[in-house]
Motif scaffolding. Sequence first.
Motif, PDB file in Angstrom:
ATOM      1  N   ILE A 399       1.014  -1.295   0.012  1.00 15.34           N
ATOM      2  CA  ILE A 399       0.234  -0.087  -0.077  1.00 15.34           C
ATOM      3  C   ILE A 399       0.957   1.383   0.003  1.00 15.34           C
ATOM      4  N   CYS A 400       1.930   1.205   0.859  1.00 14.03           N
ATOM      5  CA  CYS A 400       2.901   2.498   0.941  1.00 14.03           C
ATOM      6  C   CYS A 400       3.577   2.576  -0.553  1.00 14.03           C
ATOM      7  N   SER A 401       3.802   1.673  -1.197  1.00 13.23           N
ATOM      8  CA  SER A 401       4.240   2.072  -2.592  1.00 13.23           C
ATOM      9  C   SER A 401       3.335   2.483  -3.737  1.00 13.23           C
ATOM     10  N   GLY A 402       2.219   2.614  -3.200  1.00  6.68           N
ATOM     11  CA  GLY A 402       1.327   3.079  -4.110  1.00  6.68           C
ATOM     12  C   GLY A 402       1.045   4.600  -3.959  1.00  6.68           C
ATOM     13  N   PHE A 403       1.646   5.202  -2.842  1.00 13.00           N
ATOM     14  CA  PHE A 403       1.670   6.572  -2.970  1.00 13.00           C
ATOM     15  C   PHE A 403       2.689   7.500  -3.755  1.00 13.00           C
ATOM     16  N   GLU A 404       2.548   8.436  -4.358  1.00 14.44           N
ATOM     17  CA  GLU A 404       3.395   9.110  -5.134  1.00 14.44           C
ATOM     18  C   GLU A 404       4.432   9.611  -3.889  1.00 14.44           C
ATOM     19  N   GLU A 405       5.634   9.801  -4.522  1.00 18.95           N
ATOM     20  CA  GLU A 405       6.880   9.753  -3.672  1.00 18.95           C
ATOM     21  C   GLU A 405       6.703  11.506  -3.061  1.00 18.95           C
ATOM     22  N   GLY A 427      21.815  11.164   3.902  1.00 17.33           N
ATOM     23  CA  GLY A 427      21.485  10.677   2.586  1.00 17.33           C
ATOM     24  C   GLY A 427      22.151  11.576   1.404  1.00 17.33           C
ATOM     25  N   GLY A 428      23.270  12.054   1.974  1.00 20.52           N
ATOM     26  CA  GLY A 428      24.014  12.787   0.856  1.00 20.52           C
ATOM     27  C   GLY A 428      23.431  14.205   0.342  1.00 20.52           C
ATOM     28  N   CYS A 429      22.381  14.699   1.386  1.00 18.49           N
ATOM     29  CA  CYS A 429      21.811  15.903   0.812  1.00 18.49           C
ATOM     30  C   CYS A 429      22.559  17.067   1.728  1.00 18.49           C
ATOM     31  N   ASN A 436      20.239  22.741  12.671  1.00 18.01           N
ATOM     32  CA  ASN A 436      19.583  21.351  12.503  1.00 18.01           C
ATOM     33  C   ASN A 436      18.448  21.337  11.412  1.00 18.01           C
ATOM     34  N   ILE A 437      18.796  21.679  10.453  1.00 16.99           N
ATOM     35  CA  ILE A 437      17.775  21.882   9.162  1.00 16.99           C
ATOM     36  C   ILE A 437      18.684  20.969   8.178  1.00 16.99           C
ATOM     37  N   THR A 438      17.848  19.987   7.571  1.00 11.32           N
ATOM     38  CA  THR A 438      18.403  19.301   6.318  1.00 11.32           C
ATOM     39  C   THR A 438      17.554  19.265   4.973  1.00 11.32           C
ATOM     40  N   ALA A 439      17.979  19.000   4.087  1.00 11.38           N
ATOM     41  CA  ALA A 439      17.273  18.843   2.839  1.00 11.38           C
ATOM     42  C   ALA A 439      16.951  17.535   2.434  1.00 11.38           C
ATOM     43  N   CYS A 440      17.450  16.560   3.468  1.00 13.13           N
ATOM     44  CA  CYS A 440      17.021  15.104   2.984  1.00 13.13           C
ATOM     45  C   CYS A 440      15.592  14.936   3.658  1.00 13.13           C
ATOM     46  N   GLY A 446      12.869   5.559  -0.762  1.00 14.65           N
ATOM     47  CA  GLY A 446      14.229   5.954  -0.546  1.00 14.65           C
ATOM     48  C   GLY A 446      14.494   7.185   0.003  1.00 14.65           C
ATOM     49  N   ARG A 447      14.975   8.379  -0.531  1.00 16.71           N
ATOM     50  CA  ARG A 447      15.016   9.658   0.060  1.00 16.71           C
ATOM     51  C   ARG A 447      15.093  10.679  -1.252  1.00 16.71           C
ATOM     52  N   VAL A 448      14.749  11.883  -1.050  1.00 17.30           N
ATOM     53  CA  VAL A 448      14.915  13.121  -2.019  1.00 17.30           C
ATOM     54  C   VAL A 448      15.574  14.208  -1.495  1.00 17.30           C
ATOM     55  N   CYS A 449      16.511  14.846  -2.008  1.00 16.24           N
ATOM     56  CA  CYS A 449      16.936  16.054  -1.607  1.00 16.24           C
ATOM     57  C   CYS A 449      16.527  17.267  -2.179  1.00 16.24           C
TER      58      CYS A 449
END
Length: 630
Positions: A399-405, A427-429, A436-440, A446-449
Amino acid sequence: MVLKRQSLSLFLGFLLTSFITPRSIARFVVEKNSLRVTSPDKIKGTYDCAIGNFGIPQYGGSMAGAVVYPKDNKKGCKEFDGFGISFQSKPGALPTFVLVDRGDCFFALKVWNAQKAGASAVLVADDMEEPLITMDTPAEDVSSAQYIENITIPSALIEKTFSEKLKKALSNGDMVNVNLDWREAVPHPDDRVEYELWTNSNDECGVKCDMLMEFVKDFRGAAQILEKGGYTQFTPHYITWFCPRAFTLSRQCKSQCINHGRYCAPDPDQDFSSGYEGKDVVLENLRQLCVFKVANEAQKPWVWWDYVTDFQIRCPMKEKKYNKECADAVIKSFGLDGIKIDKCMGNPDTDSDNPVLKEEQDAQVGKGSRGDVTILPTLVVNNHQYRGKLEKGAVLKAICSGFEETTEPAVCLSGDVETNECLDNNGGCWQDKIANITACRDTFRGRVCECPLVDGVQFKGDGYRHCEVSGSGRCKINNGGCWHESRDGHTFSACLDVDGAKCQCPPGFKGDGVKSCLDVDECKERKACQCPACSCKNTWGSYECSCSGDLLYIRDQDTCISKSGAEVKSAWTVVWVIFIGLTMIVGGGYLVYRHKLRSYMDSEIRAIMAQYMPLDSQAEVPNHFHEERA
C-alpha cells in the motif's frame, strides 16, 4: 452413496466453472516485477518475472543478489541439508538467489527448502514455453500450511528461454548478478491509494480462511489510521457464484444460493445434510457489504473493520452463533442503523437481482490493468493485484508503495516498514548542522534532496550542495545565515528581512555581514561629534557625544547649542502652533457663517417674490376670483 457423491461432484464442477458471470471468459492477469541482469555483459538486460503469491515481495524496493544453480536437488523438492548444500552468503558478499527448476512438487515447497538453506530469494525456471503464470499456494493442503506461513523471502517464476541463458552463463563459470525490482509493481500516481480486499465471511473453509481472518484482525488498526487520515480509499468485496439454470430447482442450489440461484457459495463443510449451508455464507457476505455501505454513508467506512473482526470473534460457526441474531448484536454495539442494513440486504427469496450482489459479480470481471478475481483472498492495490503473503507488514509495504513519492503518511515511514536513508550521512543531501536543518526527506522508496520549508520560511537551492533562506521571515531561521551578536543588552544583526537581500552589517559596523561585523569607531575616524564644543565617546555599534558647559548636542545637525536658546526657540514654536491653530478655527467659523447667511437671505427673497409672480420652479397659483358678467 456413490450416486450422491457423483451428483455433488458434478454440481460443484458446474458451480466452479460458472464462477464470475454466465457469459464471461476469465481473464487472469499475472502481476510482474522487473528482473535486471547486471552481469555478465552478454545477457545483461531487463526481463519480466511473475511474482509468487506467497512469501514477502519487497514492494516499493529492490534487491540485488548473485544467482546460484545447485548441482543436486535442482528442483528443490527436498531439503538441501541432505545434499550438504548451503546458500548462506558470506560476510560482505551479495545475497544468494537460488535458481530451481519447475516440477515434481509445490512451488511453495521449493521456496521453503531454499529459504531454510539460507537463500535470500528464489527464481523458479519454467519447464515449458508459455506465458508467465502466478505461483500460488496449494489449495487446502493442511500439511503445507505451516511452512507456507513461515516463508519470508520473495520468489518469482521466469521464462524457460531466460532460465537457459542463466544456466549457460553459470556453467561457463560467469558470475551472474541480478537485481529484483518491485518499485514499479504498484502504480503510484498521487497522494491517495485505492485498495480493495476480496474476502469471505466463512470461517470454516480451511487454511486460507484462517490466514484471512488473522490478517483482518492484525491489519485493522493500520487500515483505520490510513482511512481516517484520508490517505486511502478502501472497499471490501465478496465473491459469489451463480447456479446453472438447469440446477436452480435442485436441492443443492436451494441450499447454497439465494434469489433463485443467482448468488451462491459452497457449503462450508461440504455436507449438504447438516451444519451451515452456502446460502448462510451468502447472506452474511451480503450483510457485511451493507454494513460497509451504511457506515460509508455515515462517513465512517472504517467501522467495517470493527464489525468484521468482532463478528469473527463473537459469531463463529464452531459455536453455532453464525446467524442474524448474533450479527444484529454486533451491529447494535457499533451504533449502526440495523433497519438501513436490513433494507440494503433486500429479500433473498425473490426471483430477481439483488443490486448489491449484482454489482459484486460485475466487479469480479477484470478491468484495465486488473485481471479477473480468481484467487480468494485477493488484495488489489491501485487496480493491481497484490501477490505475496497476506500479512500486515507485507501488505502495508504494498500500500505504501502506491503513494506518490514524498506524499506517504507517517505510518509508511516507520522503522518496521522501511529504512530511513537520511540517517546515513544525511542521505548525501545539504544540511545546516548549527540550525539542525536538512534537505534530506525520507520516502518509502528511498530519499529525496529538496530544500525545506521551515516555520513558513522557504529555503531555495539544489538540495544537494546548497540551500539558503529566501523571502520574508528569513531572519527567523538562523538569522538568515548572517552575522549577529549581543552585548550588554543590545543585539545587532546583519540580516535584512527582504527577499533577495544579502547580509549587510548594520550602521555602526563594517564587515562582510556573514562571518563578522566589526564596530566602527566614529570618534577616531571623525565620522561624528566633530563640532568645536563636542566631546566624543565611542560605544559598541554607536557613539556618545556631549557638549561642554550648558550647551546641548543636536545629533541630526552634529552641533552644540545653548540650552536657554533651545528653550526660547521651543517656547516660540509652541506660540506659533497655537496662533496658527486659532487662525484656522476663526477662518473656518467665518466661512460657515457666510454660507448660512447667504442661504437664509436667498430663501427670504424667494418667498417675497413668490407672492407677486410665480417662479420657474413653482406651479402657477390658481385665481379664485371671477369677473362679473353684464
